[in-house]
Design a protein around this motif. Structure first.
Motif, PDB file in Angstrom:
ATOM      1  N   TRP A 293       3.950-100.964 -33.465  1.00  0.00           N
ATOM      2  CA  TRP A 293       4.396-102.184 -32.799  1.00  0.00           C
ATOM      3  C   TRP A 293       4.826-101.843 -31.388  1.00  0.00           C
ATOM      4  O   TRP A 293       5.104-100.686 -31.072  1.00  0.00           O
ATOM      5  CB  TRP A 293       5.530-102.867 -33.580  1.00  0.00           C
ATOM      6  N   HIS A 294       4.872-102.871 -30.554  1.00  0.00           N
ATOM      7  CA  HIS A 294       5.153-102.653 -29.126  1.00  0.00           C
ATOM      8  C   HIS A 294       6.457-103.256 -28.662  1.00  0.00           C
ATOM      9  O   HIS A 294       7.057-102.780 -27.718  1.00  0.00           O
ATOM     10  CB  HIS A 294       3.992-103.217 -28.299  1.00  0.00           C
ATOM     11  N   HIS A 295       6.896-104.316 -29.323  1.00  0.00           N
ATOM     12  CA  HIS A 295       8.131-104.974 -28.892  1.00  0.00           C
ATOM     13  C   HIS A 295       9.299-104.481 -29.747  1.00  0.00           C
ATOM     14  O   HIS A 295       9.201-104.465 -30.967  1.00  0.00           O
ATOM     15  CB  HIS A 295       8.048-106.491 -29.093  1.00  0.00           C
ATOM     16  N   ALA A 296      10.396-104.102 -29.122  1.00  0.00           N
ATOM     17  CA  ALA A 296      11.600-103.752 -29.885  1.00  0.00           C
ATOM     18  C   ALA A 296      12.138-105.004 -30.573  1.00  0.00           C
ATOM     19  O   ALA A 296      12.521-104.972 -31.735  1.00  0.00           O
ATOM     20  CB  ALA A 296      12.660-103.158 -28.963  1.00  0.00           C
ATOM     21  N   THR A 297      12.157-106.095 -29.828  1.00  0.00           N
ATOM     22  CA  THR A 297      12.500-107.383 -30.428  1.00  0.00           C
ATOM     23  C   THR A 297      11.456-108.381 -29.948  1.00  0.00           C
ATOM     24  O   THR A 297      10.621-108.061 -29.099  1.00  0.00           O
ATOM     25  CB  THR A 297      13.902-107.869 -29.988  1.00  0.00           C
ATOM     26  N   VAL A 298      11.503-109.569 -30.494  1.00  0.00           N
ATOM     27  CA  VAL A 298      10.569-110.619 -30.086  1.00  0.00           C
ATOM     28  C   VAL A 298      11.371-111.642 -29.290  1.00  0.00           C
ATOM     29  O   VAL A 298      12.362-112.185 -29.794  1.00  0.00           O
ATOM     30  CB  VAL A 298       9.919-111.278 -31.323  1.00  0.00           C
TER      31      VAL A 298
END
Lengths: 203, 203
Positions: free
Chosen positions: A12-17
């Motif tokens: 995954w690329h985002h730590a959070t959305v």
């Protein structure tokens, strides 16, 4: 529409959305449509129809109303002024979560006190649309789909908004829908046009 | 992704939008991932990573955690047993709303009492996945990212779970993640595989 996920190769690329990530995915912004008005003024009917139109055009939409909140999250609350305040406080907080999650969420509650609505607005001031569902109490009383006005007139329901408890009309709502004269289709169209004008929906 | 709506020609087909309608649109079912475990066991970290993987594959996902709930909806609650119970009750109700709205919603709260978790489960028994984030208190205490264990040992935080308040381990969780030995990627993969096996996600 979700893709299949390969569990053997998780990345995954985002730590959070973020809300921006969600609006890019959904094709619209999150927003709160705060419907307020007397019992039987048409709040839920308009909110449900707006939800259907939004959903069928591919938006993420949801309605918070008595059916899913009063018997669940707020089942511990009655109709005293204090409980009404806490009722609206919680609904404001939950609608802010749905807005943060990217939804166009409609709330359909009498929400009779101006101060309580203003507190809900303060949680998401840039995404909050107060919609006054305006209908004379005499017309609401004629509709009376749940027989509540009759019971209130008979004194069986104390503190009934418009009969024995106050309703404080919005002073500067983003939209007024006069359901005594407008068709349901026209009401929905007004809401959609407002959302397009405000940039929540693409025009 | 939302289509443009023609406000001059408003029509709709559904009176309401059902969970089935939403799952067809989203390409997955709604579900509740109920992460439970000690402070610093890794609940939020795993929940956020699961959300990112789900979101990047096109799913609707959201995380309820201390950041967006304790300072909002539940800001009136403390850490007494009664308040912890009410805290979890409200989180259960809100997660049920998100599930109804089609989300795979993760909750990341210690939720130390078995009875409270079981009540949350009872709201959506077919869509509730209890995930025990298992990590020895000694390891959690070494991590202690917010310095809470240290404060608890110094007596500055009363009723701190694992130190001065009980944590009741799940008896039959749907999944156990041992974060003392598993990598974050492996934890996320286990959650995704469970969702695929259960038919929440397509395999």
């Amino acid at each position: 529409m979700a893709d299949s996920i390969k569990a053997s190769n998780i990345t995954w690329h985002h730590a959070t959305v973020s809300p921006e990530d969600r609006s890019v995915k959904n094709g619209h912004q999150g927003a709160i449509l705060w419907f307020t008005g007397l019992s039987a003024s048409g709040k839920s009917t308009v909110a449900q129809a707006v939800q259907s139109v939004l959903f069928e055009s591919g938006c993420q939409a949801y309605v918070l109303d008595g059916d899913n909140v009063r018997h669940g999250l707020n089942k511990d609350l009655g109709f005293s002024p204090e409980d009404r305040e806490e009722n609206i406080r919680r609904i404001g907080e939950v609608s802010a979560l749905f807005c943060d999650a990217g939804f166009i969420v409609s709330t359909a509650f009498i929400s009779p006190y101006r101060a309580d609505r203003d507190k809900a607005r303060a949680l998401c001031p840039d995404r909050f649309y107060e919609i006054f569902v305006k209908c004379p109490v005499e017309v609401c009383e004629t509709r009376d789909p749940k027989g509540l006005y009759q019971k209130a007139r008979e004194g069986k329901i104390p503190e009934f908004t418009g009969i024995s408890a106050p309703y404080e009309e919005p002073e500067k709502p983003e939209l007024i829908l006069d359901t005594a004269t407008l068709s349901l289709e026209a009401c929905v169209a007004e809401v959609i046009q407002m959302l397009q004008k405000e940039g929540i929906l693409q025009a």
